[in-house]
Structures are given as structure tokens and as C-alpha cells.
Design a protein around this motif. Structure first.
Motif, mmCIF file in Angstrom:
data_model
loop_
_atom_site.group_PDB
_atom_site.id
_atom_site.type_symbol
_atom_site.label_atom_id
_atom_site.label_comp_id
_atom_site.label_asym_id
_atom_site.label_seq_id
_atom_site.Cartn_x
_atom_site.Cartn_y
_atom_site.Cartn_z
ATOM 1 N N ALA A 2 64.575 49.396 16.613
ATOM 2 C CA ALA A 2 65.861 49.160 17.275
ATOM 3 C C ALA A 2 66.362 50.431 17.951
ATOM 4 O O ALA A 2 66.883 50.395 19.069
ATOM 5 C CB ALA A 2 66.887 48.650 16.264
ATOM 6 N N GLN A 3 66.217 51.578 17.271
ATOM 7 C CA GLN A 3 66.635 52.849 17.859
ATOM 8 C C GLN A 3 65.816 53.170 19.105
ATOM 9 O O GLN A 3 66.351 53.657 20.109
ATOM 10 C CB GLN A 3 66.483 53.977 16.834
ATOM 11 N N THR A 4 64.531 52.869 19.041
ATOM 12 C CA THR A 4 63.672 53.086 20.210
ATOM 13 C C THR A 4 64.122 52.229 21.375
ATOM 14 O O THR A 4 64.181 52.682 22.523
ATOM 15 C CB THR A 4 62.206 52.756 19.858
ATOM 16 N N PHE A 5 64.468 50.986 21.093
ATOM 17 C CA PHE A 5 64.937 50.080 22.147
ATOM 18 C C PHE A 5 66.255 50.574 22.730
ATOM 19 O O PHE A 5 66.465 50.541 23.959
ATOM 20 C CB PHE A 5 65.087 48.665 21.579
ATOM 21 N N MET A 6 67.155 51.031 21.872
ATOM 22 C CA MET A 6 68.433 51.563 22.341
ATOM 23 C C MET A 6 68.217 52.761 23.260
ATOM 24 O O MET A 6 68.817 52.858 24.333
ATOM 25 C CB MET A 6 69.311 51.966 21.148
ATOM 26 N N ASP A 7 67.356 53.685 22.836
ATOM 27 C CA ASP A 7 67.081 54.870 23.652
ATOM 28 C C ASP A 7 66.425 54.503 24.977
ATOM 29 O O ASP A 7 66.648 55.167 25.994
ATOM 30 C CB ASP A 7 66.185 55.846 22.884
ATOM 31 N N SER A 8 65.638 53.429 24.962
ATOM 32 C CA SER A 8 64.959 53.004 26.187
ATOM 33 C C SER A 8 65.921 52.398 27.198
ATOM 34 O O SER A 8 65.624 52.369 28.396
ATOM 35 C CB SER A 8 63.872 51.980 25.846
ATOM 36 N N TYR A 12 59.130 52.776 28.434
ATOM 37 C CA TYR A 12 60.040 51.676 28.125
ATOM 38 C C TYR A 12 61.273 51.707 29.047
ATOM 39 O O TYR A 12 61.796 50.662 29.434
ATOM 40 C CB TYR A 12 60.479 51.748 26.668
ATOM 41 N N LYS A 13 61.735 52.911 29.386
ATOM 42 C CA LYS A 13 62.859 53.027 30.310
ATOM 43 C C LYS A 13 62.525 52.379 31.657
ATOM 44 O O LYS A 13 63.356 51.690 32.260
ATOM 45 C CB LYS A 13 63.232 54.497 30.526
#
Length: 220
Positions: free
Chosen positions: A98-104, A130-131
Motif C-alpha cells: 500500500a505504501q508503494t502504491f501511495m508513493d507511486s 509505477y509512477k
């Protein structure tokens, strides 16, 4: 490295699953839900009406309304839609994803170092990719055919019919009105200043509802 209670996680072990998850969420290979297209077009239109040209602002609007408001909750809480029990170890792994998705979903670059939390370091090399997926997703949606008000109303009416026996309308209306009541004055002012809302008398209608619920308006 910052201390953590996370179990040992190998990014390589989960890489394909994370890639597949993000691809499904951020793909337009299948038709984008009508509500998403309609709402994103609304945000673009509002940006134009208010002379907001900063692409980062519009990006943040869309990110806050869909990925962070909806998808993060699903990723961190699969029990919302699946009949599963999430162990502490699985919960920790899901928090990393989830943190990875948020950062992306953010535009700003994240400066990481040896003291950065491990949940931000595990997929740091993949976040730029991902960005790009997020930015391409928003761009693809923008380029699809716009959804008209009539199409959106028809879709909502059909959904209402399909789930007519499964929802408590009074509870839903009460929750909506609690939000409206919190920002009542600002909403009334906005409706009275908007040309389309004036033609539909939306401000007056809201006042009528408020009067019926709480006697907010006495001279109808």
C-alpha cells in the motif's frame, strides 16, 4: 536502517504479484468505469473553469479521489471484499504494498537514505516505473470518449434498480446529509454562484431539504 516490526520480505518473491496488481488497477485495456471517467472529466473541467493549469494539482485531485480513497483501503483491507482473515504478517506485507502504491501516485520525488523506513526502501527502484503507469492511466482516461450527464444518470438508475433490495436508503441519505450539513453555508454559496446550479435551482432545493430536516430555512 530504521527499526521495523515487519517480517522478512523478499521483494523478488512478491514482484510479479505486485506488478500484476498495479497493472490491473492502472489499466485501461478494459473500459474504464463510467463513474471514474465522468468524475475525472469533472475535475478537468473544474480546473479549466478556475484557471488551474498546474498539472500536479489536477494529478493530486485524481489521486486523492480514487487511488488513495478507494484502492488503498482495498489493498490494506482485503477482508472488505473477500471472506478472509488477515494475519499480522500478511497485514505488514500489505502495508508495504500500500505504501508503494501511495508513493507511486505522487509526483514529487522521494529522497531515501539509510535511515529511511524499510517499507519505503523495498520497492524504491520500482516506484519510477509505477509512477509512469499512474501518469499513463490518467492520460488514457482523459483521451477516452466523454460520458454525458444522461449516460451517467442512466448508469446510476440501473445500479439503483440492481441493488434496490440491498441498501438502506435512509442510512445512506443520513450519512450524505451529515457531510452536507458540515459544509452547508459553503455549499449554498457555491450553488447560488454557479450558473448551471442556478438554472436547476439546486440551492433552493437544498434549502428545502435542510428546512425539512432541521428547520434551517424558515421563509420558504
Amino acid at each position: 536502517m530504521a527499526a521495523t516490526n515487519l517480517p522478512h520480505i523478499s521483494p523478488g518473491t512478491l514482484q510479479k504479484f505486485v506488478d500484476d496488481l498495479f497493472t490491473v488497477i492502472l489499466s485501461t485495456s478494459r473500459p474504464v468505469p463510467l463513474a471514474v471517467k465522468y468524475f475525472f472529466d469533472l475535475l478537468d473541467d473544474q480546473a479549466g473553469q478556475h484557471n488551474i493549469t498546474d498539472p500536479e494539482t489536477i494529478h493530486i485531485w485524481k489521486t486523492n479521489s480514487l487511488p488513495l480513497r478507494f484502492w488503498i483501503n482495498i489493498i490494506k483491507n482485503p477482508q472488505f471484499i473477500f471472506d478472509v482473515q488477515v494475519s499480522d504478517h500478511v497485514d505488514a506485507v500489505l502495508s508495504v504494498i500500500a505504501q508503494t502504491f501511495m508513493d507511486s501516485c505522487t509526483i514529487a520525488d522521494h529522497k531515501l537514505g539509510r535511515d529511511s523506513p524499510i517499507n519505503k526502501l523495498l520497492y524504491a527502484r520500482d516506484i519510477p516505473r509505477y509512477k509512469q503507469m499512474v501518469e499513463r492511466y490518467y492520460a488514457d482516461i482523459r483521451q477516452t470518449i466523454s460520458a454525458s450527464d444522461q449516460e451517467m444518470n442512466s448508469a446510476l438508475a440501473e445500479m439503483s434498480r440492481n441493488y434496490s433490495g440491498e441498501l438502506n436508503y435512509l442510512v445512506a441519505l443520513h450519512e450524505l446529509y451529515k457531510y452536507i450539513n458540515k459544509y452547508y453555508d459553503q455549499i449554498i454559496t457555491a450553488l447560488e454562484e454557479d450558473t448551471t446550479a442556478q438554472k436547476m435551482q439546486l440551492g433552493y432545493r437544498l434549502q428545502q431539504i435542510a428546512a425539512a430536516v432541521e428547520n434551517k430555512v424558515t421563509d420558504l
